[in-house]
Design a protein around this motif. Structure first.
Motif, mmCIF file in Angstrom:
data_model
loop_
_atom_site.group_PDB
_atom_site.id
_atom_site.type_symbol
_atom_site.label_atom_id
_atom_site.label_comp_id
_atom_site.label_asym_id
_atom_site.label_seq_id
_atom_site.Cartn_x
_atom_site.Cartn_y
_atom_site.Cartn_z
ATOM 1 N N MET A 92 22.345 25.233 43.714
ATOM 2 C CA MET A 92 21.002 25.820 43.833
ATOM 3 C C MET A 92 19.982 24.692 43.901
ATOM 4 O O MET A 92 20.305 23.540 43.565
ATOM 5 C CB MET A 92 20.715 26.751 42.651
ATOM 6 N N ARG A 101 24.285 29.443 35.605
ATOM 7 C CA ARG A 101 24.764 30.320 36.675
ATOM 8 C C ARG A 101 24.905 31.751 36.159
ATOM 9 O O ARG A 101 24.586 32.717 36.858
ATOM 10 C CB ARG A 101 26.117 29.830 37.188
ATOM 11 N N ALA A 149 25.198 22.560 40.702
ATOM 12 C CA ALA A 149 24.686 23.890 40.376
ATOM 13 C C ALA A 149 24.754 24.848 41.555
ATOM 14 O O ALA A 149 24.770 26.068 41.374
ATOM 15 C CB ALA A 149 23.238 23.778 39.891
ATOM 16 N N VAL A 184 25.387 23.639 33.386
ATOM 17 C CA VAL A 184 25.146 24.365 34.635
ATOM 18 C C VAL A 184 25.814 25.733 34.659
ATOM 19 O O VAL A 184 25.229 26.714 35.125
ATOM 20 C CB VAL A 184 25.596 23.497 35.837
ATOM 21 N N GLU A 185 27.056 25.827 34.155
ATOM 22 C CA GLU A 185 27.769 27.095 34.213
ATOM 23 C C GLU A 185 27.027 28.179 33.444
ATOM 24 O O GLU A 185 26.942 29.338 33.894
ATOM 25 C CB GLU A 185 29.187 26.942 33.666
ATOM 26 N N GLU A 235 17.857 30.996 39.904
ATOM 27 C CA GLU A 235 17.710 30.713 41.327
ATOM 28 C C GLU A 235 17.380 29.246 41.603
ATOM 29 O O GLU A 235 17.446 28.788 42.740
ATOM 30 C CB GLU A 235 16.611 31.600 41.913
#
Length: 243
Positions: free
Chosen positions: A100, A64, A98, A60-61, A69
């Motif tokens: 999002m 980002r 996340a 996830v990082e 989005e």
């Protein structure tokens, strides 16, 4: 520019994503981050480990940092093996981590079937029969009528990734059902981005494939709609008007 994020397990057919990005022909960027596949096996216990929250959160990082989005867990079998409720919890957990909107390929198929306004489907899977049957159960939980499901007995995503258009077309011909309104090919390890028009012409019906619906789902999460005939009926369909 709309940036869409995908968590993709291992390395098999990830080159479908730059191909789809090109076919979209719009201000859309598809960012793929690879997750640890663990044991490459279409076996329930291995698939449950593949889709575990800690494996997904590890990617996830990186997403980002791309400015994504929305994020989609680009794996069908690593989501539907959790069952209807478990798969919902998987994407809820991913969304929280996340920060999002999030979804998975399994739900992408559900939403795409609804988008097309069809109910009766046929499934041609690369998986062993027991795993293919779990996908059919997932679709039925969503309200679809699965008229037929055919597995191919392939254990590893690596082997699926070696299939070309001839093998994909052969599976489609063998697994389709004449009364089905749409045909589904549920494996993100399968290369299909280059042969969607051929598949639909061969079967004379809409065809939904894993990487195709995964990208469509990410667009749906960001309220984007792109007309891209080379990506099949799903990408040319006018949205259904909700009563």
């Amino acid at each position: 520019m709309t940036a869409l994020g995908f968590l993709y397990p291992g390395h098999s057919a990830e080159d479908d994503y730059p191909r789809i990005e090109q076919l979209l022909g719009s201000d859309i960027r598809l960012d793929v981050v690879h997750t640890d596949i663990g044991e490459d096996a279409h076996r329930v216990d291995a698939l449950l480990r593949m889709g575990a929250a800690e494996r997904l959160s590890a990617g996830v990082e990186s997403l980002r940092l791309t400015g994504a989005e929305a994020v989609v867990w680009a794996c069908t079998s690593g989501s539907f093996v959790y069952g209807w409720e478990g798969a919902h919890e998987q994407v809820r957990s991913l969304a929280r981590t996340a920060g999002m909107p999030a979804s998975s390929t399994s739900f992408a198929f559900v939403h795409a079937v609804r988008e097309l306004g069809v109910r009766r489907v046929a499934v041609g899977a690369t998986y062993p029969d027991d795993v293919a049957d779990l996908f059919a159960e997932f679709l039925r939980a969503a309200g679809a009528e699965v008229l037929s499901v055919r597995g191919s007995g392939i254990i590893t995503a690596a082997e699926v990734g070696t299939w070309g258009e001839d093998e994909v077309l052969a599976l489609a011909r063998e697994a389709d059902h004449e009364d089905a309104d749409a045909f589904l090919l549920p494996d993100t390890a399968l290369h299909t981005a280059s042969c969607l028009p051929t598949l639909e012409k061969e079967l004379s019906k809409p065809v939904l494939t894993a990487n195709q619906v995964t990208v469509w789902e990410a667009l749906r999460l960001t309220d984007r709609r792109v007309n891209a005939p080379a990506l099949g009926t799903l990408f040319t369909k006018e949205p259904l008007v909700q009563a």
